[in-house]
Design a protein around this motif. Structure first.
Motif, PDB file in Angstrom:
ATOM      1  N   ASP A   1       0.944  -1.119   0.003  1.00 52.61           N
ATOM      2  CA  ASP A   1      -0.034  -0.076  -0.170  1.00 52.61           C
ATOM      3  C   ASP A   1       0.912   1.163  -0.145  1.00 52.61           C
ATOM      4  OD1 ASP A   1      -1.954  -1.721   2.381  1.00 52.61           O
ATOM      5  OD2 ASP A   1      -2.247  -1.684   0.327  1.00 52.61           O
ATOM      6  N   LEU A   2       1.304   1.777  -1.254  1.00 50.84           N
ATOM      7  CA  LEU A   2       2.264   2.910  -1.316  1.00 50.84           C
ATOM      8  C   LEU A   2       3.436   2.527  -0.702  1.00 50.84           C
ATOM      9  CD1 LEU A   2      -0.364   5.800  -0.875  1.00 50.84           C
ATOM     10  CD2 LEU A   2       0.516   4.861  -2.816  1.00 50.84           C
ATOM     11  N   PHE A   3       3.706   1.384  -0.625  1.00 52.71           N
ATOM     12  CA  PHE A   3       4.995   0.989   0.038  1.00 52.71           C
ATOM     13  C   PHE A   3       5.106   1.245   1.337  1.00 52.71           C
ATOM     14  CE2 PHE A   3       6.169   1.526  -4.554  1.00 52.71           C
ATOM     15  CZ  PHE A   3       6.612   0.269  -4.795  1.00 52.71           C
ATOM     16  N   ILE A   4       4.238   1.298   2.203  1.00 53.09           N
ATOM     17  CA  ILE A   4       4.069   1.794   3.758  1.00 53.09           C
ATOM     18  C   ILE A   4       4.103   0.281   4.404  1.00 53.09           C
ATOM     19  CG2 ILE A   4       2.597   2.520   5.543  1.00 53.09           C
ATOM     20  CD1 ILE A   4       1.684   4.718   3.475  1.00 53.09           C
ATOM     21  N   SER A   5       3.322  -0.601   3.811  1.00 53.94           N
ATOM     22  CA  SER A   5       3.397  -1.883   4.618  1.00 53.94           C
ATOM     23  C   SER A   5       4.159  -2.974   3.938  1.00 53.94           C
ATOM     24  CB  SER A   5       1.663  -2.579   4.493  1.00 53.94           C
ATOM     25  OG  SER A   5       1.186  -2.730   3.128  1.00 53.94           O
ATOM     26  N   SER A   6       5.053  -2.753   2.925  1.00 60.35           N
ATOM     27  CA  SER A   6       5.837  -3.585   2.551  1.00 60.35           C
ATOM     28  C   SER A   6       7.106  -4.079   3.271  1.00 60.35           C
ATOM     29  CB  SER A   6       6.641  -2.638   0.982  1.00 60.35           C
ATOM     30  OG  SER A   6       7.621  -3.497   0.567  1.00 60.35           O
ATOM     31  N   THR A   7       7.414  -5.545   3.340  1.00 59.39           N
ATOM     32  CA  THR A   7       8.422  -5.995   3.926  1.00 59.39           C
ATOM     33  C   THR A   7       9.548  -6.036   3.380  1.00 59.39           C
ATOM     34  OG1 THR A   7       7.577  -8.158   3.274  1.00 59.39           O
ATOM     35  CG2 THR A   7       6.609  -7.209   5.239  1.00 59.39           C
ATOM     36  N   VAL A   8       9.895  -5.759   2.300  1.00 57.44           N
ATOM     37  CA  VAL A   8      11.004  -5.737   1.467  1.00 57.44           C
ATOM     38  C   VAL A   8      11.850  -4.732   2.006  1.00 57.44           C
ATOM     39  CG1 VAL A   8      11.965  -5.282  -1.008  1.00 57.44           C
ATOM     40  CG2 VAL A   8       9.985  -6.598  -0.647  1.00 57.44           C
ATOM     41  N   VAL A   9      13.275  -5.280   2.180  1.00 57.30           N
ATOM     42  CA  VAL A   9      14.356  -4.319   2.750  1.00 57.30           C
ATOM     43  C   VAL A   9      15.417  -4.355   1.536  1.00 57.30           C
ATOM     44  CG1 VAL A   9      15.739  -3.944   4.557  1.00 57.30           C
ATOM     45  CG2 VAL A   9      13.364  -4.779   4.919  1.00 57.30           C
ATOM     46  N   HIS A  10      15.999  -3.145   1.452  1.00 60.88           N
ATOM     47  CA  HIS A  10      17.174  -3.026   0.525  1.00 60.88           C
ATOM     48  C   HIS A  10      18.388  -2.382   1.522  1.00 60.88           C
ATOM     49  CE1 HIS A  10      14.798  -4.146  -2.660  1.00 60.88           C
ATOM     50  NE2 HIS A  10      13.801  -3.114  -2.568  1.00 60.88           N
ATOM     51  N   PRO A  11      19.118  -3.288   2.209  1.00 58.56           N
ATOM     52  CA  PRO A  11      20.044  -2.851   3.190  1.00 58.56           C
ATOM     53  C   PRO A  11      21.352  -2.064   2.360  1.00 58.56           C
ATOM     54  CG  PRO A  11      20.561  -4.908   2.615  1.00 58.56           C
ATOM     55  CD  PRO A  11      19.333  -4.669   1.939  1.00 58.56           C
ATOM     56  N   GLY A  12      21.910  -1.097   3.365  1.00 60.50           N
ATOM     57  CA  GLY A  12      22.949  -0.199   2.574  1.00 60.50           C
ATOM     58  C   GLY A  12      23.559   0.497   3.788  1.00 60.50           C
ATOM     59  N   PHE A  13      24.839   1.243   3.656  1.00 63.65           N
ATOM     60  CA  PHE A  13      25.240   1.934   4.647  1.00 63.65           C
ATOM     61  C   PHE A  13      26.031   3.209   3.981  1.00 63.65           C
ATOM     62  CE2 PHE A  13      28.277  -1.285   3.867  1.00 63.65           C
ATOM     63  CZ  PHE A  13      29.744  -0.239   4.041  1.00 63.65           C
ATOM     64  N   ASN A  14      26.280   4.302   4.847  1.00 63.48           N
ATOM     65  CA  ASN A  14      27.334   5.324   4.321  1.00 63.48           C
ATOM     66  C   ASN A  14      28.139   5.617   5.498  1.00 63.48           C
ATOM     67  OD1 ASN A  14      26.529   5.960   1.500  1.00 63.48           O
ATOM     68  ND2 ASN A  14      24.690   7.213   2.199  1.00 63.48           N
ATOM     69  N   LEU A  15      29.602   5.963   5.268  1.00 63.72           N
ATOM     70  CA  LEU A  15      30.417   6.146   6.167  1.00 63.72           C
ATOM     71  C   LEU A  15      30.969   7.641   5.667  1.00 63.72           C
ATOM     72  CD1 LEU A  15      32.385   2.805   7.059  1.00 63.72           C
ATOM     73  CD2 LEU A  15      30.410   3.890   8.233  1.00 63.72           C
ATOM     74  N   GLY A  16      31.215   8.576   6.373  1.00 62.07           N
ATOM     75  CA  GLY A  16      31.402   9.672   5.975  1.00 62.07           C
ATOM     76  C   GLY A  16      32.336  10.888   7.105  1.00 62.07           C
ATOM     77  N   ALA A  17      32.752  11.533   6.565  1.00 60.67           N
ATOM     78  CA  ALA A  17      33.585  12.595   7.688  1.00 60.67           C
ATOM     79  C   ALA A  17      33.229  13.970   7.011  1.00 60.67           C
ATOM     80  CB  ALA A  17      35.094  12.325   7.350  1.00 60.67           C
ATOM     81  N   GLU A  18      33.325  14.908   8.019  1.00 64.68           N
ATOM     82  CA  GLU A  18      33.138  16.269   7.625  1.00 64.68           C
ATOM     83  C   GLU A  18      34.191  17.049   7.959  1.00 64.68           C
ATOM     84  OE1 GLU A  18      29.249  18.343   8.073  1.00 64.68           O
ATOM     85  OE2 GLU A  18      30.201  19.508   9.710  1.00 64.68           O
TER      86      GLU A  18
END
Length: 112
Positions: A7-24
């Motif tokens: 329902d508009l991807f609100i109740s979707s159980t699909v997960v696409h994992p990812g991560f970001n590492l950064g520095a400022e």
């Protein structure tokens, strides 16, 4: 799950994992103004589609207001995305047998 599921991807159980590492890095700090540079390295996996490595750099300006509790910021970004397909193609060889073949894993580099 294919696009359009849930329902508009609100109740979707699909997960696409990812991560970001950064520095400022603050290049110049003067009163309520800051010039800064950020660098980020990331990874994501999109099931049945692709996985990718990301590398980004951003140059920005930040202006603090209200005793540094509120700020306005703008950034200009340049990046590189290296995606690798993770697809399968189904081919019908006879009416009963379906054979799967892996799509070529030629990487797709992309400047952003």
């Amino acid at each position: 799950m294919l696009p359009g599921g849930g329902d508009l991807f609100i109740s979707s159980t699909v997960v696409h994992p990812g991560f970001n590492l950064g520095a400022e890095f603050i290049l110049k700090n003067k009163g309520n103004s800051q010039f800064l540079y950020t660098t980020k390295l990331g990874y994501f996996y999109h099931r049945n589609s692709q996985y990718a490595i990301q590398l980004f750099g951003e140059l920005g300006y930040r202006r603090w207001m209200a005793a540094k509790h509120f700020g306005i910021e703008s950034r200009l970004a340049v990046g590189y995305l290296h995606s690798i397909p993770d697809l399968q193609v189904l081919k019908l060889t006879t009416m009963e047998i379906i054979r799967t073949e892996k799509v070529s894993e030629d990487p797709r580099p992309c400047w952003l």
